[in-house]
Motif scaffolding. Structure first.
Motif, PDB file in Angstrom:
ATOM      1  N   GLU A   1       3.980  -6.354  -9.273  1.00 32.58           N
ATOM      2  CA  GLU A   1       3.291  -5.639 -10.224  1.00 32.58           C
ATOM      3  C   GLU A   1       4.317  -4.905 -11.033  1.00 32.58           C
ATOM      4  O   GLU A   1       5.676  -5.285 -11.149  1.00 32.58           O
TER       5      GLU A   1
ATOM      6  N   ASP B   1       0.798  -1.402  -0.063  1.00 27.28           N
ATOM      7  CA  ASP B   1      -0.121  -0.057  -0.058  1.00 27.28           C
ATOM      8  C   ASP B   1       1.063   1.266  -0.086  1.00 27.28           C
ATOM      9  O   ASP B   1       0.716   2.222  -0.643  1.00 27.28           O
TER      10      ASP B   1
ATOM     11  N   ARG C   1       2.122   1.885  -3.480  1.00 24.33           N
ATOM     12  CA  ARG C   1       1.447   2.540  -4.360  1.00 24.33           C
ATOM     13  C   ARG C   1       0.886   3.910  -4.139  1.00 24.33           C
ATOM     14  O   ARG C   1       0.566   4.793  -4.914  1.00 24.33           O
TER      15      ARG C   1
ATOM     16  N   ARG D   1       3.698   5.953  -5.134  1.00 21.70           N
ATOM     17  CA  ARG D   1       3.636   6.084  -6.788  1.00 21.70           C
ATOM     18  C   ARG D   1       2.727   7.220  -7.421  1.00 21.70           C
ATOM     19  O   ARG D   1       2.640   7.699  -8.212  1.00 21.70           O
TER      20      ARG D   1
END
Length: 590
Positions: free
Chosen positions: A555, A527, A530, A533
């Motif tokens: 990913e 998390d 992400r 990012r």
């Protein structure tokens, strides 16, 4: 019970054989009734009309027929599995038809005699036999219909042919009686079938329950043996580490370096065992779904060949991979690990001669074979070698000679990708381990080159900014010193919230993120990556380090590393991630 093939021969009914057995069990009651009713009927006939050769001949025929039917039943119980089911069914039907015809003919004769009391007695006898046979003959509807129609049909026909209206009404009532009891027979037969199906379902459920219980008990037993063996293999290097650490304070500089090297070897042994155990857990995990795709076997052969070339050369073994241009349907990582286990065992246990790896075409499948000239395996041990921690050549559990998990893992991985593992061995001459997979068409050249580019070894770049998120303080401090020594500008955080707060306070975005997966608080490492990012507006490359065997799949630009991770592997992945960072930030070419 009759076999499945016999059941199919009479129309495919699964319960036909059991119904016929039920009919055979009821047949003594039917024959007993015949032996009681027939003499009674002949006796009453003699009382009303006087002694008659016709009645005595009929009685003898009825008794002889009953005896023949009894012999047929005995033959059924002795030979029922040796002959098709339809033969036995035909025999029971013909016997029932013959018995009914005898009684029906006797009824035809008596109803034409004009003696009212005798007619009434015979009609009652036939009605009773027909009604009573519903319970004993309905296991087979054809057998009951043959008796009922042949026993009552002649009497109904006699009344129907009479001139008076009363007789015709009697014929109509007899016909209604016949139709009604044929219907009762069908209902009785359906009830019997339902009961048999329910009983068979109960038996099947009981068998499945017993099998599930046995599997659970075997699984618990295997897990217990697995953990006991793993505990032994883990305690040995831990014991060595404990002793070495205790002795460091009293050793000189040179001896201390030797002790540290020994500690490293023990740590490597623990790391190797843990990795094998994680591989076994992942291979047996029901939630793991491999991505099946065409795999170029030549690439797998090259990779495995490079890994074991030095070890084979040190033992003067001829390690030979037969060239191939074939492709198999599987998963590259799992297939490589399976072949690695086969070749590793062959090289480890073969003292002289060679190890040969090749592919054979078996119809639409490919068999990857690993041959060796080792000691071979006794036939009684061929199944035991796939048990966890079972080592034929290492009963004393000596360190450095493997853990006995390779073949267990290989078989589990093969099942995941739809492969079949086989083994053949000749004691004193050698063994052959193989995995059979479906053949596949080769990928187009463009896709192959794309895969090759993905696995090219990156050049070592200059260091950059690195965000390290690790909640375990000792590990965080060691990693910070290690990464700083490699030239990275390291910013550390103990949890995701702290890392985001530092960025909100004006901290620069990192070039690479290294984070543990499991972190304190509501946000885990994935998390956090992400979120950062999303703030950056582009996918910052990241390393996700975890000890969780159920780690998430990588990913875009995220590399997943399983703990424990060595410094060499960490450096290589960081170099690769940093190159990804450069490409992610680079502007698109016009």
């Amino acid at each position: 019970m009759t076999g499945q093939t016999s059941k199919a021969q009479i129309g495919g009914s699964d319960d036909a054989g059991e119904l016929l057995e039920l009919l055979a069990r009821q047949m003594p009651i039917v024959l007993g009734a015949v032996l009681v009713v027939a003499p009674t009927a002949a006796y009453v006939h003699g009382l009303r009309l006087g002694p008659s050769a016709l009645a005595w001949n009929w009685l003898i025929a009825a008794i002889v027929l009953a005896a023949l039917r009894g012999l047929f039943v005995l033959a059924y119980w002795r030979l029922r599995t040796d002959m098709p089911l339809w033969i036995w069914r035909t025999g029971f039907t013909l016997g029932s038809l013959a018995s009914g015809s005898l009684f029906g003919w006797f009824g035809w004769v008596v109803t034409g005699s004009g003696d009212a009391p005798l007619m009434l007695f015979i009609i009652m006898m036939l009605v009773g036999l027909t009604a009573g046979s519903v319970a004993s003959l309905s296991a087979d509807r054809l057998v009951y219909a043959a008796f009922a129609l042949s026993a009552m049909g002649p009497v109904v026909a006699r009344f129907a042919l009479a001139d008076d209206e009363t007789s015709r009404w009697m014929a109509l009532l007899g016909l209604v009686f016949l139709v009604t009891h044929l219907g009762y027979s069908m209902l009785q037969n359906r009830t019997m079938r339902d009961l048999i199906r329910l009983r068979n379902q109960e038996k099947a459920f009981s068998r499945e329950l017993a099998e599930a219980r046995d599997r659970a008990e075997r699984s618990n037993s295997e897990k217990t043996r697995f953990l006991l063996a793993a505990g032994h293999d883990l305690r040995q290097p831990l014991y060595a580490i404990r002793l070495l650490l205790d002795s460091l304070g009293n050793d000189g500089k040179d001896l201390r370096a030797e002790r540290i090297a020994s500690i490293g070897e023990s740590v490597n042994a623990i790391s190797d065992l843990l990795e094998r155990m994680l591989e076994a857990a992942r291979a047996s995990s029901k939630g793991y779904e491999p991505r099946l795709a065409p795999v170029e076997l030549a690439t797998v052969f090259r990779q495995v060949g490079v890994e074991f070339a030095v070890e084979a050369a040190n033992k003067s073994l001829d390690l030979c991979f037969v060239g191939t241009s074939r492709w198999a349907l599987g998963e590259t990582t799992l297939l490589t690990q399976i072949l690695r286990n086969f070749v590793g065992n062959a090289v480890r246990y073969t003292e002289r001669g060679r190890v040969l790896v090749g592919v054979r075409l078996r119809g639409d499948k490919l068999e990857l074979q690993v041959w060796d000239t080792g000691p071979g395996i006794a036939e009684e041990d061929l199944t035991r070698i796939f048990e966890p921690f079972h080592q034929l050549a290492n009963p004393g559990r000596q360190a450095g000679r493997g853990h006995g998990l390779g073949l267990t893992i290989a078989r589990s991985m093969a099942e995941l990708i739809g492969g079949i593992v086989t083994v053949r061995s000749w004691p004193g001459q050698g063994s052959m381990f193989a995995i059979t997979l479906p053949a596949a068409a080769a990928l187009p050249h463009i896709e192959v080159m794309a895969k090759i580019r993905v696995f090219e070894t990156p050049a070592r770049p200059a260091a950059g900014r690195l965000l390290l998120v690790e909640d375990h303080a000792p590990a965080r401090d060691i990693l910070r010193e290690l990464l700083a020594g490699w030239g990275y500008a390291v910013v550390t955080s103990a949890e995701a919230g702290q890392a985001l707060a530092d960025l909100d306070a004006g901290g620069a975005l990192p070039d690479v993120i290294v984070s543990d997966l499991r972190l304190p608080g509501a946000m885990d490492g994935l998390d956090l990556i992400r979120t950062i990012r999303a703030r950056a507006g582009f996918p910052i490359p990241a390393l996700l380090v975890t000890a969780d065997p159920a780690a998430p799949k990588p990913e875009e630009n995220i590399l997943v590393l399983q703990k424990p991770v060595g410094a060499h592997d960490l450096r290589e992945k960081l170099d690769e991630a940093f190159l990804l960072s450069r490409s992610a930030r680079a502007p698109e070419s016009p």
